[in-house]
Write a protein that holds these residues in place. Structure first.
Motif, PDB file in Angstrom:
ATOM      1  N   MET A 124     -82.150  65.517 -14.631  1.00 25.31           N
ATOM      2  CA  MET A 124     -82.852  64.573 -13.811  1.00 25.31           C
ATOM      3  C   MET A 124     -82.122  64.465 -12.478  1.00 25.31           C
ATOM      4  SD  MET A 124     -83.277  60.460 -14.338  1.00 25.31           S
ATOM      5  CE  MET A 124     -83.800  60.730 -15.989  1.00 25.31           C
ATOM      6  N   ILE A 125     -82.886  64.355 -11.432  1.00 23.14           N
ATOM      7  CA  ILE A 125     -82.348  64.227 -10.083  1.00 23.14           C
ATOM      8  C   ILE A 125     -82.641  62.826  -9.562  1.00 23.14           C
ATOM      9  CG2 ILE A 125     -82.464  65.091  -7.707  1.00 23.14           C
ATOM     10  CD1 ILE A 125     -81.224  67.075  -9.678  1.00 23.14           C
ATOM     11  N   ILE A 126     -81.626  62.187  -9.003  1.00 23.98           N
ATOM     12  CA  ILE A 126     -81.781  60.874  -8.392  1.00 23.98           C
ATOM     13  C   ILE A 126     -81.371  60.993  -6.929  1.00 23.98           C
ATOM     14  CG2 ILE A 126     -81.049  58.464  -8.393  1.00 23.98           C
ATOM     15  CD1 ILE A 126     -80.516  58.771 -11.409  1.00 23.98           C
ATOM     16  N   ILE A 127     -82.268  60.598  -6.040  1.00 23.80           N
ATOM     17  CA  ILE A 127     -82.034  60.717  -4.599  1.00 23.80           C
ATOM     18  C   ILE A 127     -81.852  59.323  -4.018  1.00 23.80           C
ATOM     19  CG2 ILE A 127     -83.043  61.462  -2.411  1.00 23.80           C
ATOM     20  CD1 ILE A 127     -84.658  63.516  -4.124  1.00 23.80           C
ATOM     21  N   THR A 128     -80.814  59.159  -3.191  1.00 21.50           N
ATOM     22  CA  THR A 128     -80.574  57.861  -2.552  1.00 21.50           C
ATOM     23  C   THR A 128     -80.673  58.010  -1.040  1.00 21.50           C
ATOM     24  OG1 THR A 128     -78.182  58.179  -2.429  1.00 21.50           O
ATOM     25  CG2 THR A 128     -79.026  57.097  -4.403  1.00 21.50           C
ATOM     26  N   ARG A 129     -81.139  56.942  -0.415  1.00 21.84           N
ATOM     27  CA  ARG A 129     -81.236  56.862   1.043  1.00 21.84           C
ATOM     28  C   ARG A 129     -80.754  55.489   1.471  1.00 21.84           C
ATOM     29  NH1 ARG A 129     -81.949  61.747   0.979  1.00 21.84           N
ATOM     30  NH2 ARG A 129     -83.946  62.771   1.049  1.00 21.84           N
ATOM     31  N   PHE A 130     -80.141  55.413   2.639  1.00 18.63           N
ATOM     32  CA  PHE A 130     -79.735  54.136   3.212  1.00 18.63           C
ATOM     33  C   PHE A 130     -80.818  53.701   4.180  1.00 18.63           C
ATOM     34  CE2 PHE A 130     -77.434  51.386   6.192  1.00 18.63           C
ATOM     35  CZ  PHE A 130     -76.897  50.491   5.280  1.00 18.63           C
ATOM     36  N   THR A 131     -81.403  52.552   3.925  1.00 18.04           N
ATOM     37  CA  THR A 131     -82.475  52.077   4.786  1.00 18.04           C
ATOM     38  C   THR A 131     -82.453  50.550   4.855  1.00 18.04           C
ATOM     39  OG1 THR A 131     -84.864  52.111   5.159  1.00 18.04           O
ATOM     40  CG2 THR A 131     -84.161  52.145   2.893  1.00 18.04           C
ATOM     41  N   THR A 132     -82.602  50.038   6.042  1.00 19.37           N
ATOM     42  CA  THR A 132     -82.618  48.595   6.320  1.00 19.37           C
ATOM     43  C   THR A 132     -81.517  47.823   5.604  1.00 19.37           C
ATOM     44  OG1 THR A 132     -84.282  48.139   4.610  1.00 19.37           O
ATOM     45  CG2 THR A 132     -85.093  48.565   6.853  1.00 19.37           C
ATOM     46  N   GLY A 133     -80.311  48.342   5.653  1.00 23.66           N
ATOM     47  CA  GLY A 133     -79.150  47.636   5.129  1.00 23.66           C
ATOM     48  C   GLY A 133     -78.922  47.737   3.640  1.00 23.66           C
ATOM     49  N   THR A 134     -79.664  48.597   2.957  1.00 23.87           N
ATOM     50  CA  THR A 134     -79.466  48.756   1.521  1.00 23.87           C
ATOM     51  C   THR A 134     -79.690  50.212   1.110  1.00 23.87           C
ATOM     52  OG1 THR A 134     -80.026  47.798  -0.628  1.00 23.87           O
ATOM     53  CG2 THR A 134     -81.855  48.226   0.871  1.00 23.87           C
ATOM     54  N   TYR A 135     -79.099  50.593  -0.003  1.00 21.13           N
ATOM     55  CA  TYR A 135     -79.297  51.925  -0.562  1.00 21.13           C
ATOM     56  C   TYR A 135     -80.460  51.866  -1.538  1.00 21.13           C
ATOM     57  CZ  TYR A 135     -74.707  52.919   1.350  1.00 21.13           C
ATOM     58  OH  TYR A 135     -73.657  53.082   2.197  1.00 21.13           O
ATOM     59  N   VAL A 136     -81.403  52.771  -1.381  1.00 18.89           N
ATOM     60  CA  VAL A 136     -82.563  52.842  -2.266  1.00 18.89           C
ATOM     61  C   VAL A 136     -82.486  54.164  -3.015  1.00 18.89           C
ATOM     62  CG1 VAL A 136     -85.076  52.885  -2.398  1.00 18.89           C
ATOM     63  CG2 VAL A 136     -83.943  51.440  -0.699  1.00 18.89           C
ATOM     64  N   ALA A 137     -82.587  54.087  -4.338  1.00 18.38           N
ATOM     65  CA  ALA A 137     -82.525  55.286  -5.179  1.00 18.38           C
ATOM     66  C   ALA A 137     -83.841  55.452  -5.914  1.00 18.38           C
ATOM     67  CB  ALA A 137     -81.380  55.160  -6.179  1.00 18.38           C
ATOM     68  N   ARG A 138     -84.220  56.720  -6.121  1.00 18.73           N
ATOM     69  CA  ARG A 138     -85.424  56.991  -6.900  1.00 18.73           C
ATOM     70  C   ARG A 138     -85.193  58.222  -7.765  1.00 18.73           C
ATOM     71  NH1 ARG A 138     -88.430  61.233  -4.951  1.00 18.73           N
ATOM     72  NH2 ARG A 138     -87.888  61.911  -2.871  1.00 18.73           N
ATOM     73  N   ALA A 139     -85.777  58.187  -8.939  1.00 17.57           N
ATOM     74  CA  ALA A 139     -85.703  59.322  -9.840  1.00 17.57           C
ATOM     75  C   ALA A 139     -86.819  60.287  -9.460  1.00 17.57           C
ATOM     76  CB  ALA A 139     -85.859  58.871 -11.286  1.00 17.57           C
ATOM     77  N   LYS A 140     -86.445  61.499  -9.130  1.00 16.92           N
ATOM     78  CA  LYS A 140     -87.414  62.493  -8.683  1.00 16.92           C
ATOM     79  C   LYS A 140     -88.417  62.790  -9.798  1.00 16.92           C
ATOM     80  CE  LYS A 140     -87.605  66.832  -6.207  1.00 16.92           C
ATOM     81  NZ  LYS A 140     -86.831  67.918  -5.634  1.00 16.92           N
ATOM     82  N   GLY A 141     -89.709  62.665  -9.453  1.00 12.33           N
ATOM     83  CA  GLY A 141     -90.771  62.947 -10.406  1.00 12.33           C
ATOM     84  C   GLY A 141     -91.131  61.785 -11.307  1.00 12.33           C
ATOM     85  N   LEU A 142     -90.402  60.696 -11.199  1.00  7.61           N
ATOM     86  CA  LEU A 142     -90.680  59.507 -12.000  1.00  7.61           C
ATOM     87  C   LEU A 142     -90.936  58.333 -11.066  1.00  7.61           C
ATOM     88  CD1 LEU A 142     -87.824  59.890 -14.634  1.00  7.61           C
ATOM     89  CD2 LEU A 142     -90.221  60.516 -14.913  1.00  7.61           C
ATOM     90  N   ASN A 143     -91.640  57.357 -11.539  1.00 11.68           N
ATOM     91  CA  ASN A 143     -91.963  56.202 -10.714  1.00 11.68           C
ATOM     92  C   ASN A 143     -90.929  55.094 -10.953  1.00 11.68           C
ATOM     93  OD1 ASN A 143     -93.413  54.712  -8.882  1.00 11.68           O
ATOM     94  ND2 ASN A 143     -94.853  53.934 -10.400  1.00 11.68           N
ATOM     95  N   VAL A 144     -89.648  55.424 -10.769  1.00 12.10           N
ATOM     96  CA  VAL A 144     -88.565  54.474 -10.997  1.00 12.10           C
ATOM     97  C   VAL A 144     -87.696  54.422  -9.754  1.00 12.10           C
ATOM     98  CG1 VAL A 144     -86.567  53.915 -12.423  1.00 12.10           C
ATOM     99  CG2 VAL A 144     -88.579  54.945 -13.469  1.00 12.10           C
ATOM    100  N   THR A 145     -87.486  53.207  -9.250  1.00  8.30           N
ATOM    101  CA  THR A 145     -86.612  53.015  -8.090  1.00  8.30           C
ATOM    102  C   THR A 145     -85.688  51.836  -8.344  1.00  8.30           C
ATOM    103  OG1 THR A 145     -88.138  51.518  -6.977  1.00  8.30           O
ATOM    104  CG2 THR A 145     -88.363  53.865  -6.469  1.00  8.30           C
ATOM    105  N   ALA A 146     -84.605  51.793  -7.576  1.00 12.12           N
ATOM    106  CA  ALA A 146     -83.673  50.663  -7.607  1.00 12.12           C
ATOM    107  C   ALA A 146     -82.978  50.611  -6.262  1.00 12.12           C
ATOM    108  CB  ALA A 146     -82.651  50.828  -8.724  1.00 12.12           C
ATOM    109  N   SER A 147     -82.492  49.430  -5.911  1.00 12.94           N
ATOM    110  CA  SER A 147     -81.771  49.301  -4.655  1.00 12.94           C
ATOM    111  C   SER A 147     -80.480  48.533  -4.884  1.00 12.94           C
ATOM    112  CB  SER A 147     -82.623  48.601  -3.604  1.00 12.94           C
ATOM    113  OG  SER A 147     -82.933  47.292  -4.033  1.00 12.94           O
ATOM    114  N   CYS A 148     -79.534  48.744  -3.973  1.00 12.90           N
ATOM    115  CA  CYS A 148     -78.240  48.083  -4.064  1.00 12.90           C
ATOM    116  C   CYS A 148     -77.588  48.112  -2.684  1.00 12.90           C
ATOM    117  CB  CYS A 148     -77.359  48.794  -5.083  1.00 12.90           C
ATOM    118  SG  CYS A 148     -75.755  48.018  -5.312  1.00 12.90           S
ATOM    119  N   ALA A 149     -77.043  46.993  -2.256  1.00 13.02           N
ATOM    120  CA  ALA A 149     -76.369  46.932  -0.964  1.00 13.02           C
ATOM    121  C   ALA A 149     -74.943  47.457  -1.054  1.00 13.02           C
ATOM    122  CB  ALA A 149     -76.367  45.500  -0.444  1.00 13.02           C
TER     123      ALA A 149
END
Length: 67
Positions: A1-26
């Motif tokens: 499984m691949i999880i991609i994170t991006r920094f946007t608007t002051g927080t890190y947003v992660a998503r599981a590639k191919g799945l509809n699952v996301t999470a964020s953390c500052a």
């Protein structure tokens, strides 16, 4: 499984590639990826950093069998 994170608007947003699952953390990209793993019922300690650049970080999580 691949999880991609991006920094946007002051927080890190992660998503599981191919799945509809996301999470964020500052706190950090790793912690956001760990939260995705936890949501999927997976062990976040198994996350491995695969790639890091200015646009974000990519983590992998080994597939496990429950058999």
């Amino acid at each position: 499984m691949i999880i991609i994170t991006r920094f946007t608007t002051g927080t890190y947003v992660a998503r599981a590639k191919g799945l509809n699952v996301t999470a964020s953390c500052a706190e950090s990209a790793r912690r956001a990826a760990e939260r995705v793993a936890e949501k999927l019922g997976r062990n976040p300690d198994l996350l491995q950093l695969e790639d890091s650049d200015t646009s974000g970080q990519t983590f992998s999580l080994p597939e496990t069998s429950d058999e």
